[in-house]
Design a protein around this motif. Structure first.
Motif, PDB file in Angstrom:
ATOM      1  N   ARG A  44       0.846  -1.192   0.000  1.00  0.00           N
ATOM      2  CA  ARG A  44       0.000   0.000   0.000  1.00  0.00           C
ATOM      3  C   ARG A  44       0.885   1.247   0.000  1.00  0.00           C
ATOM      4  N   LYS A  45       0.437   2.244  -0.766  1.00  0.00           N
ATOM      5  CA  LYS A  45       1.254   3.462  -0.892  1.00  0.00           C
ATOM      6  C   LYS A  45       0.849   4.487   0.169  1.00  0.00           C
ATOM      7  N   VAL A  46       1.842   4.997   0.897  1.00  0.00           N
ATOM      8  CA  VAL A  46       1.570   5.957   1.972  1.00  0.00           C
ATOM      9  C   VAL A  46       2.281   7.276   1.671  1.00  0.00           C
ATOM     10  N   ASP A  83       4.389  -4.163   4.499  1.00  0.00           N
ATOM     11  CA  ASP A  83       3.061  -3.989   3.893  1.00  0.00           C
ATOM     12  C   ASP A  83       2.889  -2.621   3.234  1.00  0.00           C
ATOM     13  N   PHE A  84       3.723  -1.679   3.622  1.00  0.00           N
ATOM     14  CA  PHE A  84       3.508  -0.301   3.169  1.00  0.00           C
ATOM     15  C   PHE A  84       4.779   0.272   2.550  1.00  0.00           C
ATOM     16  N   ASP A 125      -2.558   5.404  -1.214  1.00  0.00           N
ATOM     17  CA  ASP A 125      -3.712   4.713  -0.618  1.00  0.00           C
ATOM     18  C   ASP A 125      -4.082   5.366   0.721  1.00  0.00           C
ATOM     19  N   LYS A 164      -8.241   8.547   2.132  1.00  0.00           N
ATOM     20  CA  LYS A 164      -8.056   7.972   3.475  1.00  0.00           C
ATOM     21  C   LYS A 164      -6.945   8.741   4.187  1.00  0.00           C
ATOM     22  N   ARG A 203      -3.392  -0.869   8.863  1.00  0.00           N
ATOM     23  CA  ARG A 203      -3.840  -2.170   8.313  1.00  0.00           C
ATOM     24  C   ARG A 203      -5.358  -2.282   8.368  1.00  0.00           C
ATOM     25  N   CYS A 249      -6.668  -0.127   5.518  1.00  0.00           N
ATOM     26  CA  CYS A 249      -6.307  -0.517   4.163  1.00  0.00           C
ATOM     27  C   CYS A 249      -5.698  -1.920   4.192  1.00  0.00           C
ATOM     28  N   THR A 271      -4.023  -5.300   3.483  1.00  0.00           N
ATOM     29  CA  THR A 271      -3.157  -5.672   2.365  1.00  0.00           C
ATOM     30  C   THR A 271      -3.484  -7.095   1.946  1.00  0.00           C
TER      31      THR A 271
END
Lengths: 124, 286
Positions: free
Chosen positions: A2-4, A26-27, A49, A77, A117, A120, A122
């Motif tokens: 996931r893109k932060v 995860d990110f 994301d 988000k 998590r 969003c 994963t």
């Protein structure tokens, strides 16, 4: 992954968060904005994301940026990561403006990862 | 873990969702009336008189009851009756959460106890504020949370020395400051020498060796420390019924020390670190 997008005027907070998120696997941190104005521009160019954003910043504060971001994209988000999380009025205003959660500083890795998590999930 | 309020704690724990908390807050907002609205509901004031009092408060710094008395609209006994009714009808967030179905009546006391234990680390310890300084309880929170965060966030071992009124902050290589405005106004300052700055950086960046870090990064960690301290002070002070806004932190040139401006009162809180270095917290109160 996931893109932060991290938005905080502090370099050290960005580094703290980046390290925590990288360790999770995860990110992926795709950018670091230093104020609310940069958050709006980077949201449009990077399509993250999740946005982790501070409240107390120069140029444009986090709550003002949150108002604009939710007006531009109702599915955005945003998680506020702030030392002002314990101030009831600020916390409530953030939720009313559409923040998905508020994490108080000082934060712990476990809390940050759980909030992100939940928001969003994963696909493992 | 930071200074929190009950609703926030429950959301962070995953006990209630943000949507349920917002419902409970909306219920609170509809039930918990302002002093003026309660006085109107009791027939002591009209809405026009409440507006007149509110207008007068914009030009003179008096509380609602004091202004109402000054304008001859409410006597002391009536004001006490209004406060009592407001207090008796107050809906707390826990009760509101039960009413909207977020918690059961049986769960509420258990979570309140858990919350109390969680926040016990932030119960204010006694700090003696120099005699004659107004709002001593608030400055006590400033000092106490600085000391607590020095241990928990910066992981420093230290001894706090007695606070004193001063006309200047002595020279330090790094001084980070934050302006605050609201029910109290002034500047919060945190001053350290190079050794403490490195140790704060090491704790905040969670990395043992910071020797190769740029000056900008080391300074940033001290500013972030000030940001965390002041945000948590704002949360604690809000629990005492006062509020203020904070500005982003800034770095000041402190090599020659900083004089307290003539319109301000300076209080110094000297700190002796375990390695012998000195640090200081200071408040320049407007």
């Amino acid at each position: 992954m996931r893109k932060v997008l991290i938005v905080d005027d502090s370099i050290s907070v960005a580094r703290q968060l980046e390290k925590m998120l990288a360790e999770s696997g995860d990110f992926e941190v795709v950018g670091h904005g230093k104020n609310g104005m940069e958050a709006i521009k980077m949201h449009q160019s990077l399509h993250p994301d999740i946005i982790c954003m501070d409240m107390n910043m120069p140029v444009m504060d986090g709550l003002t940026a949150l108002r604009t971001l939710t007006a531009l994209d109702k599915n955005v988000k945003v998680v506020m990561v702030t030392s002002l999380g314990g101030v009831g009025d600020k916390y409530t205003e953030a939720l009313k403006l559409g923040a998905r959660n508020v994490i108080s500083k000082p934060f712990e890795q476990e809390t940050v990862l759980k909030v992100l998590r939940d928001l969003c999930p994963t696909t493992a | 873990m930071a200074v929190m309020f009950f609703g926030q704690y429950l959301v962070e724990r995953g006990v209630v969702t943000r949507e349920v908390l917002l419902q409970a807050i909306e219920l609170q907002e509809s039930v918990n009336l302002s002093v003026g609205a309660v006085a109107v509901s009791m027939g002591f004031l009209t809405e026009t008189e409440v507006e007149r009092i509110n207008q007068a408060q914009r030009t003179e710094d008096l509380r609602f009851g004091d202004m109402a008395a000054k304008l001859g609209l409410l006597n002391q006994e009536q004001f006490q009756q209004v406060l009592t009714k407001q207090k008796n009808n107050h809906l707390y967030i826990g009760e509101a959460l039960v009413k909207v179905g977020g918690l059961t009546g049986e769960e509420l006391p258990r979570y309140l106890e858990e919350f109390k234990q969680n926040q016990a680390q932030y119960v204010t310890d006694r700090v003696v504020i120099p005699e004659g300084v107004a709002n001593a309880q608030i400055w006590e929170v400033f000092a106490d949370l600085t000391y607590k965060m020095l241990t928990r966030v910066a992981r420093l071992t230290f001894h706090s020395e007695p606070a004193r009124v001063a006309t200047a902050l002595p020279p330090f290589s790094t001084i980070a400051a934050m302006e605050f405005t609201g029910d109290v106004n002034g500047t919060y300052l945190f001053a350290v020498q190079d050794g403490a700055r490195k140790r704060i950086a090491s704790a905040i960046l969670n990395q043992e060796n910071v020797d190769l870090e740029e000056e900008e990064v080391l300074d940033d960690t001290v500013m972030e420390f000030v940001n965390v301290v002041c945000g948590n002070i704002a949360a604690k002070v809000a629990q005492l019924g006062s509020s203020f806004e904070i500005e982003p932190p800034e770095l000041l040139d402190g090599n020659s020390g900083l004089s307290v401006p003539p319109d301000r009162t300076g209080i110094l809180f000297p700190i002796s670190l375990s390695d012998g270095e000195q640090a200081s917290m200071a408040i320049f109160i407007k």
